[in-house]
Scaffold this active site. Structure first.
Site, short mmCIF file in Angstrom:
data_model
loop_
_atom_site.label_atom_id
_atom_site.label_comp_id
_atom_site.label_asym_id
_atom_site.label_seq_id
_atom_site.Cartn_x
_atom_site.Cartn_y
_atom_site.Cartn_z
N SER A 220 1.08 -1.12 0.09
CA SER A 220 -0.18 0.06 0.13
C SER A 220 0.92 1.36 -0.01
CB SER A 220 -1.09 -0.14 1.08
OG SER A 220 -1.98 1.01 0.97
N ASP A 346 -9.88 -3.13 -6.54
CA ASP A 346 -9.48 -2.59 -5.09
C ASP A 346 -9.85 -1.20 -5.17
OD1 ASP A 346 -7.88 -1.30 -2.94
OD2 ASP A 346 -5.92 -1.88 -3.89
N HIS A 375 -8.05 -4.84 -1.50
CA HIS A 375 -6.78 -4.11 -0.95
C HIS A 375 -6.30 -4.87 0.07
CE1 HIS A 375 -4.40 -0.58 -0.54
NE2 HIS A 375 -4.45 -0.69 0.76
#
Length: 412
Positions: A220, A346, A375
């Site tokens: 991320s 996502d 995600h």
């Protein structure tokens, strides 16, 4: 491997036998109820196999990297079968922290000094029991970067440590300033655009283990920071390879996606509160330079960044910060083999913002896009406790970079 020629007669026969012996159906009689269950099960299975379970799309800017991945990382060519009862994006994202196990890992913590007088917390897993690499001086090292508010205790980090341990490698987790319990010594935290702390960490690791190969994995925001670092450094880095998971490539698009009503309720508000909690913990040192009361009234990540992050790192506007934090603008300058894994569903990194065209222009880049996964989800298996698709991508790519890295020296 499951094929679309699935034998529904066998499925119906076995399911009928189970229901007749285990389930008492009272709705309009057992026959009708059983038929409804069997019909729904067959229809759901058919939909899952046709519309949900798909092979990922592998895109690369060069044939050499593409064929290397197909040969050394078979997972990139395999059909990804998301957990059949939670394949939807938001469910995968929300459930992953709760359903995946947290392997037991004992870290050795190290605090190193930054140029501004601050301190950076590193959590080492030395893997001194490694059989394949018994010499610490040459034992391969994997640098791990967690997400926005993550630490070395996140389940996805622990899983990558476990995978590295199985390979005989050493791991070190770079915890962003102020998130892992250490004292904040200066009024500065972190952001995706600023890579100074990351550069300090990489230089420290290289000095400590000069003869050990080093690669990195970022998740991320950690992946965004890694991509920005590579874009800035070009060939001037000791990293042998990088893998990035669920990165947000265009911060404007990511923020807009998370501000949609449902995603704001499920994710945005929670992450904002986590960021504010970190600020509150370090209020005594931060309130000397920033309006903390105003920061604590933020209701979204964008508002938090407008009132805190962009100001801290000296950007004229929040848009200037978001533009600088977006890795998409630096992909053309990446000179180290970098594999990126994103899910098309996502909500943190919407599919239309995945930089497919930019990847095609750089032979050092490869993008792996799954149809589902959410995600940092990528759950698979009936009960996804031990391993995810993301874990398998990490393990195979890490092994390929460390053990076959000579083949990646000239990808142009």
């Amino acid at each position: 491997m499951i094929s679309l020629d699935f034998n529904f007669n066998i499925l119906t026969r076995d399911l009928s036998h189970y229901l007749e012996n285990q389930v008492k159906v009272g709705l309009f009689g057992s026959g009708v109820g059983l038929s409804l269950v069997l019909g729904f099960s067959a229809a759901y299975t058919c939909y899952y196999l046709i519309s949900v379970a798909k092979k990922p799309q592998l895109i690369s800017g060069g044939k050499k990297f593409y064929h290397f991945l197909r040969e050394q990382c078979p997972v990139v060519s395999e059909t990804y079968y998301p957990t059949f009862w939670c394949w939807e994006s938001r469910i995968q994202t929300l459930l992953r922290p709760f359903v995946t196990a947290k392997p037991g890992v004992i870290y050795r913590n190290e605090l190193i000094k930054a140029a501004d007088g601050g301190q950076i917390s590193l959590d080492w897993f030395d893997n001194d029991d490694s059989l394949s690499h018994p010499d610490p001086a040459t034992r391969p090292t994997v640098l791990l970067l967690p997400g926005l508010t993550g630490t070395s205790r996140e389940s996805y980090i622990l899983h990558m440590v476990q995978q590295s341990r199985d390979l005989g490698y050493r791991c070190v987790v770079f915890n962003n300033r102020g998130v892992s319990g250490e004292t904040l010594l200066t009024p500065r935290t972190y952001c995706a655009a600023n890579t100074e702390d990351l550069e300090t960490v990489i230089e420290h690791i290289q000095r400590t283990y000069e003869a050990a190969p080093l690669m990195a994995a970022g998740v991320s925001m950690g992946g965004m920071m890694l991509a920005n670092y590579l874009g800035r450094k070009g060939q001037e880095t000791c990293l042998k390879g990088v893998v990035v998971f669920s990165a947000g490539w265009d911060v404007f698009e990511c923020t807009a996606s998370l501000e949609k009503p449902l995603d704001r309720f499920l994710f945005n508000s929670y992450l904002t509160s986590c960021l504010q909690a970190s600020v509150h913990r370090h209020r005594p040192v931060l309130e000397k330079c920033y309006d903390i009361d105003h920061v604590m009234k933020a209701r979204t990540i964008r508002e938090f960044d407008e009132r805190f992050t962009s100001i801290m790192f000296g950007y004229p506007t929040n848009d200037d910060y978001y533009r600088d934090a977006s890795p998409v603008h630096r992909l053309k300058s990446v000179q180290v083999p970098m594999l990126c894994l994103n899910a098309a569903d996502d909500v943190f990194s919407p599919s239309h913002a995945i930089p497919v065209e930019a990847v095609k222009q750089n032979p050092n880049l490869a993008m792996l896009i799954t149809h589902h996964g959410g995600h940092i989800g990528f759950l698979e298996g009936l009960w996804p406790r031990q391993s995810t698709y993301m874990d398998r991508v990490f393990k195979q790519f890490a092994k390929a970079v460390i053990e076959q890295g000579n083949r990646l020296k000239d990808l142009s």
